[in-house]
Design a protein around this motif. Structure first.
Motif, mmCIF file in Angstrom:
data_model
loop_
_atom_site.group_PDB
_atom_site.id
_atom_site.type_symbol
_atom_site.label_atom_id
_atom_site.label_comp_id
_atom_site.label_asym_id
_atom_site.label_seq_id
_atom_site.Cartn_x
_atom_site.Cartn_y
_atom_site.Cartn_z
ATOM 1 N N ALA A 305 5.328 -4.893 -25.423
ATOM 2 C CA ALA A 305 6.078 -6.017 -26.008
ATOM 3 C C ALA A 305 5.506 -6.292 -27.393
ATOM 4 N N ASP A 306 6.046 -5.588 -28.368
ATOM 5 C CA ASP A 306 5.560 -5.720 -29.749
ATOM 6 C C ASP A 306 6.657 -6.339 -30.601
ATOM 7 N N GLY A 307 6.462 -7.587 -30.958
ATOM 8 C CA GLY A 307 7.427 -8.233 -31.842
ATOM 9 C C GLY A 307 8.766 -8.412 -31.164
ATOM 10 N N ALA A 308 9.799 -7.853 -31.797
ATOM 11 C CA ALA A 308 11.165 -8.027 -31.309
ATOM 12 C C ALA A 308 11.615 -6.891 -30.403
ATOM 13 N N LYS A 309 10.727 -5.998 -30.019
ATOM 14 C CA LYS A 309 11.096 -4.847 -29.195
ATOM 15 C C LYS A 309 10.244 -4.818 -27.938
ATOM 16 N N VAL A 310 10.882 -4.495 -26.825
ATOM 17 C CA VAL A 310 10.196 -4.388 -25.537
ATOM 18 C C VAL A 310 10.533 -3.022 -24.937
ATOM 19 N N ARG A 311 9.495 -2.355 -24.427
ATOM 20 C CA ARG A 311 9.686 -1.028 -23.822
ATOM 21 C C ARG A 311 9.102 -1.060 -22.405
ATOM 22 N N LEU A 312 9.897 -0.587 -21.431
ATOM 23 C CA LEU A 312 9.476 -0.562 -20.035
ATOM 24 C C LEU A 312 9.589 0.875 -19.523
ATOM 25 N N VAL A 313 8.514 1.360 -18.897
ATOM 26 C CA VAL A 313 8.467 2.717 -18.361
ATOM 27 C C VAL A 313 8.010 2.626 -16.897
ATOM 28 N N GLY A 314 8.698 3.333 -16.011
ATOM 29 C CA GLY A 314 8.289 3.307 -14.608
ATOM 30 C C GLY A 314 9.205 4.163 -13.762
ATOM 31 N N ARG A 315 9.211 3.854 -12.458
ATOM 32 C CA ARG A 315 10.024 4.579 -11.491
ATOM 33 C C ARG A 315 10.783 3.588 -10.633
ATOM 34 N N SER A 316 11.986 3.973 -10.188
ATOM 35 C CA SER A 316 12.817 3.062 -9.397
ATOM 36 C C SER A 316 13.703 3.859 -8.468
ATOM 37 N N ASP A 317 14.117 3.205 -7.350
ATOM 38 C CA ASP A 317 15.079 3.827 -6.449
ATOM 39 C C ASP A 317 16.471 3.893 -7.084
ATOM 40 N N ALA A 338 16.073 4.579 -23.256
ATOM 41 C CA ALA A 338 15.568 5.294 -24.428
ATOM 42 C C ALA A 338 15.479 6.787 -24.188
ATOM 43 N N ALA A 339 15.584 7.211 -22.939
ATOM 44 C CA ALA A 339 15.506 8.630 -22.599
ATOM 45 C C ALA A 339 16.303 8.833 -21.323
ATOM 46 N N PRO A 340 16.727 10.074 -21.061
ATOM 47 C CA PRO A 340 17.491 10.330 -19.830
ATOM 48 C C PRO A 340 16.659 9.999 -18.587
ATOM 49 N N VAL A 341 17.360 9.551 -17.555
ATOM 50 C CA VAL A 341 16.706 9.253 -16.283
ATOM 51 C C VAL A 341 16.422 10.570 -15.558
ATOM 52 N N ILE A 342 15.185 10.718 -15.058
ATOM 53 C CA ILE A 342 14.764 11.949 -14.390
ATOM 54 C C ILE A 342 14.382 11.610 -12.960
ATOM 55 N N ARG A 343 14.900 12.380 -12.014
ATOM 56 C CA ARG A 343 14.559 12.186 -10.603
ATOM 57 C C ARG A 343 13.391 13.101 -10.248
ATOM 58 N N ASP A 344 12.292 12.516 -9.682
ATOM 59 C CA ASP A 344 11.100 13.293 -9.369
ATOM 60 C C ASP A 344 11.194 13.896 -7.967
ATOM 61 N N ALA A 345 10.078 14.507 -7.515
ATOM 62 C CA ALA A 345 10.064 15.190 -6.217
ATOM 63 C C ALA A 345 10.262 14.238 -5.051
ATOM 64 N N ASP A 352 12.908 5.075 -18.836
ATOM 65 C CA ASP A 352 12.287 4.611 -20.090
ATOM 66 C C ASP A 352 13.319 3.709 -20.756
ATOM 67 N N ILE A 353 13.122 2.400 -20.668
ATOM 68 C CA ILE A 353 14.099 1.402 -21.116
ATOM 69 C C ILE A 353 13.536 0.640 -22.312
ATOM 70 N N VAL A 354 14.383 0.419 -23.309
ATOM 71 C CA VAL A 354 14.019 -0.417 -24.467
ATOM 72 C C VAL A 354 15.013 -1.556 -24.557
ATOM 73 N N ALA A 355 14.562 -2.663 -25.110
ATOM 74 C CA ALA A 355 15.412 -3.849 -25.274
ATOM 75 C C ALA A 355 14.938 -4.646 -26.477
ATOM 76 N N SER A 356 15.854 -5.431 -26.991
ATOM 77 C CA SER A 356 15.511 -6.344 -28.086
ATOM 78 C C SER A 356 15.111 -7.682 -27.502
ATOM 79 N N ARG A 357 14.201 -8.338 -28.210
ATOM 80 C CA ARG A 357 13.696 -9.617 -27.732
ATOM 81 C C ARG A 357 14.064 -10.695 -28.735
#
Length: 371
Positions: A305-317, A338-345, A352-357
């Motif tokens: 969360a830097d200034g007006a930009k927020v970036r979230l990285v993780g895994r989800s169902d 911010a990048a294509p969604v990749i399904r793991d093993a 990888d999601i970005v948003a404006s704040r």
């Protein structure tokens, strides 16, 4: 030809390995212990299922130079003919009594103290060399106490013994037809009555010949076969959950450290409280909103969360559902991948999601107090 030679060598090595394992004292002890436990369990279960079991007995009697087969059912003796090397279908897989001529046995009656009644097996085992003409390690014996103790405090013990070498040819002939001998005694005893002295009594897996033994053993083996993979899977899942928990904890510690570094040592307490209550400027409020908005099947690995930009990285169902859930939370807008969604093993989606704040005005103190 070469492949056939290799297969022959492989089977020979496998047979040798089975022979070594079978001769191992440890394997023999483990097998005996398992067999004793199985017999004890079957003995406890059999009375409750007795009316559903087949109570018939099958007997092989040495007659002349061969063997004759008999079946006992409900007190009736039914001859099944001579044994010609092939077993009847209903004899296969069942316990079989073997009865030898009386002249192949040594029968003696001993007088022993009644105090040693519970130790008759060891007592007789130590006396076999003096009581029988055969080597002690080749003696098969059984005993019975037919009467209570006498006035002199002793009991009469009927001992019946024979040599394993005399029994071996008949055992080999029956084993060649797939028949397993589970009881051994003298043909002098009536066929329609169980053996009073069974020379195989107490041998693991031999005595009893219960029809429940085989299905119970198969059920136990199947249960253990299913239980072991289930335990391994549970262990792997627990390790994975612990790893994810540790990673989440480390990320939270890193976020707190970054937040403390940005706050700095300066500023008043009132200013810090006001900053903590601004959803468009407070990282703590943003983290709180995100923890509420994110579903249970989502693990957040990185938050910038830097200034007006927020970036979230993780895994989800379900990563696609996060866009709508995050829009408007903690002042977030223009939420996108911010990048294509990749399904793991593990069939979970890495995002990888970005948003404006937004940078809205500071709420007045009355409005904050109303909250």
């Amino acid at each position: 030809m070469a492949a056939s030679t290799r297969m022959t060598g492989f089977f020979a090595q496998t047979a040798a390995l089975k022979g070594r394992l079978g001769a191992s004292p440890l394997v023999a002890k483990v097998t005996g212990a398992v067999s004793i436990l199985l017999d004890a369990f079957v003995a406890a279960l059999e009375p409750r299922l007795g009316r559903f079991l087949d109570r018939s007995r099958r007997v092989a009697v040495v007659e002349g130079d061969g063997l004759a087969l008999y079946e006992m059912r409900e007190g009736r003796v039914t001859p099944r003919g001579p044994f010609d090397g092939a077993a009847p279908k209903d004899f296969s897989g069942r316990g079989l009594e073997l009865r030898l001529p009386a002249n192949l046995f040594l029968a003696r009656t001993l007088r022993l103290p009644d105090a040693g009644r519970d130790y008759l097996g060891p007592i007789l085992s130590h006396r076999l060399e003096r009581l029988t003409p055969w080597r002690p390690d080749r003696v098969l014996y059984g005993y019975d106490v037919p009467e209570p103790a006498g006035p002199d405090g002793t009991i009469a013990v009927d001992l019946l013994a024979t040599s394993a070498d005399l029994v071996a040819p008949h055992l080999d002939a029956l084993a060649g037809a797939g028949l397993m001998v589970t009881a051994l005694g003298s043909s002098a005893a009536p066929l329609d009555a169980p053996l009073a002295i069974d020379l195989y009594r107490g041998r693991p897996g031999a005595g009893g010949a219960s029809p429940l033994r085989r299905p119970v053993a198969l059920a136990a083996a199947l249960a253990f076969g299913l239980l072991i993979p289930a335990c391994l899977a549970a262990t792997l899942l627990a390790d994975s959950a612990e790893t994810e928990q540790a990673e989440t904890g480390s990320h939270l510690v890193a976020l707190r450290s970054r937040l403390a570094a940005r706050s700095g040592p300066g500023g008043t307490r009132e200013a810090a409280l006001l900053a903590a209550k601004r959803p468009d400027a407070s990282t703590l409020v943003l983290i709180d909103r995100l923890s509420t908005a994110l579903p249970d099947g989502t693990v957040l690995r990185e938050l910038d969360a830097d200034g007006a930009k927020v970036r979230l990285v993780g895994r989800s169902d379900d990563a696609a559902a996060l866009i709508g859930l995050l829009e408007g939370q903690g002042g977030l807008s223009a939420v996108r991948f911010a990048a294509p969604v990749i399904r793991d093993a593990e069939r979970r989606e890495a995002f990888d999601i970005v948003a404006s704040r937004g940078q809205g005005p500071l709420p007045d103190r009355q409005a904050e107090a109303g909250r």
